[in-house]
Design a protein around this motif. Sequence first.
Motif, short mmCIF file in Angstrom:
data_model
loop_
_atom_site.label_atom_id
_atom_site.label_comp_id
_atom_site.label_asym_id
_atom_site.label_seq_id
_atom_site.Cartn_x
_atom_site.Cartn_y
_atom_site.Cartn_z
N ASP A 92 0.83 -1.21 0.00
CA ASP A 92 0.00 0.00 0.00
C ASP A 92 0.87 1.26 0.00
N PHE A 93 1.97 1.22 0.74
CA PHE A 93 2.87 2.38 0.78
C PHE A 93 3.52 2.60 -0.59
N ILE A 94 3.94 1.53 -1.23
CA ILE A 94 4.52 1.64 -2.57
C ILE A 94 3.49 2.18 -3.55
N PHE A 95 2.26 1.68 -3.45
CA PHE A 95 1.19 2.16 -4.33
C PHE A 95 0.91 3.64 -4.09
N PHE A 96 0.94 4.05 -2.84
CA PHE A 96 0.79 5.46 -2.49
C PHE A 96 1.84 6.31 -3.17
N LEU A 97 3.09 5.85 -3.16
CA LEU A 97 4.18 6.59 -3.82
C LEU A 97 4.02 6.59 -5.34
N LEU A 98 3.60 5.46 -5.91
CA LEU A 98 3.44 5.38 -7.36
C LEU A 98 2.31 6.30 -7.84
N ILE A 99 1.19 6.29 -7.13
CA ILE A 99 0.08 7.17 -7.49
C ILE A 99 0.51 8.63 -7.37
N SER A 100 1.22 8.94 -6.29
CA SER A 100 1.66 10.32 -6.06
C SER A 100 2.62 10.78 -7.15
N CYS A 101 3.58 9.94 -7.49
CA CYS A 101 4.55 10.31 -8.53
C CYS A 101 3.86 10.46 -9.89
N PHE A 180 -5.48 11.10 0.12
CA PHE A 180 -6.16 11.11 1.41
C PHE A 180 -7.68 11.03 1.23
N PHE A 181 -8.21 11.78 0.27
CA PHE A 181 -9.65 11.80 0.07
C PHE A 181 -10.17 10.43 -0.36
N PHE A 182 -9.50 9.80 -1.33
CA PHE A 182 -10.02 8.56 -1.89
C PHE A 182 -9.71 7.33 -1.05
N THR A 183 -8.81 7.43 -0.08
CA THR A 183 -8.52 6.28 0.78
C THR A 183 -9.01 6.47 2.21
N ASP A 184 -9.29 7.71 2.63
CA ASP A 184 -9.73 7.95 3.99
C ASP A 184 -11.12 8.57 4.07
N VAL A 185 -11.32 9.65 3.32
CA VAL A 185 -12.57 10.39 3.42
C VAL A 185 -13.70 9.68 2.69
N PRO A 187 -14.21 6.51 1.61
CA PRO A 187 -14.74 5.26 2.19
C PRO A 187 -15.60 5.49 3.43
N ARG A 188 -15.27 6.51 4.24
CA ARG A 188 -16.06 6.77 5.45
C ARG A 188 -17.43 7.34 5.13
N THR A 189 -17.55 8.02 4.00
CA THR A 189 -18.81 8.68 3.66
C THR A 189 -19.62 7.92 2.62
N SER A 190 -19.12 6.76 2.21
CA SER A 190 -19.82 6.00 1.17
C SER A 190 -20.08 4.57 1.59
N GLY A 191 -20.12 4.34 2.88
CA GLY A 191 -20.40 2.99 3.36
C GLY A 191 -19.28 2.00 3.15
N GLY A 192 -18.05 2.49 3.11
CA GLY A 192 -16.89 1.60 2.99
C GLY A 192 -16.44 1.30 1.58
N ARG A 193 -17.04 1.94 0.59
CA ARG A 193 -16.62 1.71 -0.80
C ARG A 193 -15.19 2.21 -1.02
N GLN A 194 -14.41 1.42 -1.75
CA GLN A 194 -13.02 1.75 -2.04
C GLN A 194 -12.86 1.96 -3.54
N LEU A 195 -12.48 3.17 -3.95
CA LEU A 195 -12.23 3.45 -5.36
C LEU A 195 -10.75 3.37 -5.71
N LEU A 196 -9.90 3.43 -4.70
CA LEU A 196 -8.46 3.43 -4.92
C LEU A 196 -7.84 2.33 -4.07
N THR A 197 -7.54 1.19 -4.69
CA THR A 197 -6.99 0.05 -3.96
C THR A 197 -5.71 -0.42 -4.63
#
Length: 237
Positions: A92-101, A180-185, A187-197
């Motif tokens: 997940d950390f590597i994916f975070f860096l890849l998405i960010s880059c 932060f929005f797609f992995t934290d905010v 999912p909390r406001t959409s019943g746990g749905r994950q768009l970025l995995t």
Amino acid sequence: MDLESWWRSLPIVTKYLFVGTMGTTLASSFGFVSPLMLTLNFSAIFRQFQLWRLVSNFLLHSLGFPFLISMMFLVRYGSSLEQSTFEGRLSDFIFFLLISCSLLILIGGYFLGSIVLAQGLIMVLVYYWSRKNPDATMSLMFGIQFKSVYLPWVLVGMSILMGKYPIIDVVGIVVGHFYFFFTDVYPRTSGGRQLLTTPKFLVDIVPREYNRMIYGVRRDVQEQRRDWGRGQAVGGR
């Protein structure tokens, strides 16, 4: 803590980022390689297949006091994220860096024309850490204190006061907020749905000892599915 103990305490990805950044910056500063061969150049990438530029531009800094500050931020906040926020989830950390880059290249490189995005990556780490640890107390010069959630904006303000144009810092904040929005905010406001995995192949190529939390979650889900597949009596154990 002595130097050897400090070095051993660094998590693996942060350690490689630190070594790569130090090596790239020192090599370019002392003339072992031309900085122009390390910057983001889409023409050279696609026409001459100089694919290393997609990585090297994130490792290239100029020697000086700001470089030391950036290295301090990389070690402090990169290590904290890798060891705490992403503990047991190295993929997940590597994916975070890849998405960010990737987003930094798209926004900062393609749309804004920046050829070095290293400071943007540092700001992504700082911003995401500040959102995951919003209530830590930070101290500035003259004894000024503030909550850590404001740290990225304080750094941008200081850059402006020093006469710099921190557009890439702001891009880093935007990119960090995207993740932060797609992995934290969301999912909390959409019943746990994950768009970025994290893609499965990225989980599979990382040794299991670095992904113990991911495999633990997968095992729990599989056991739940087996239990429900067998059927359970109401009130049964």
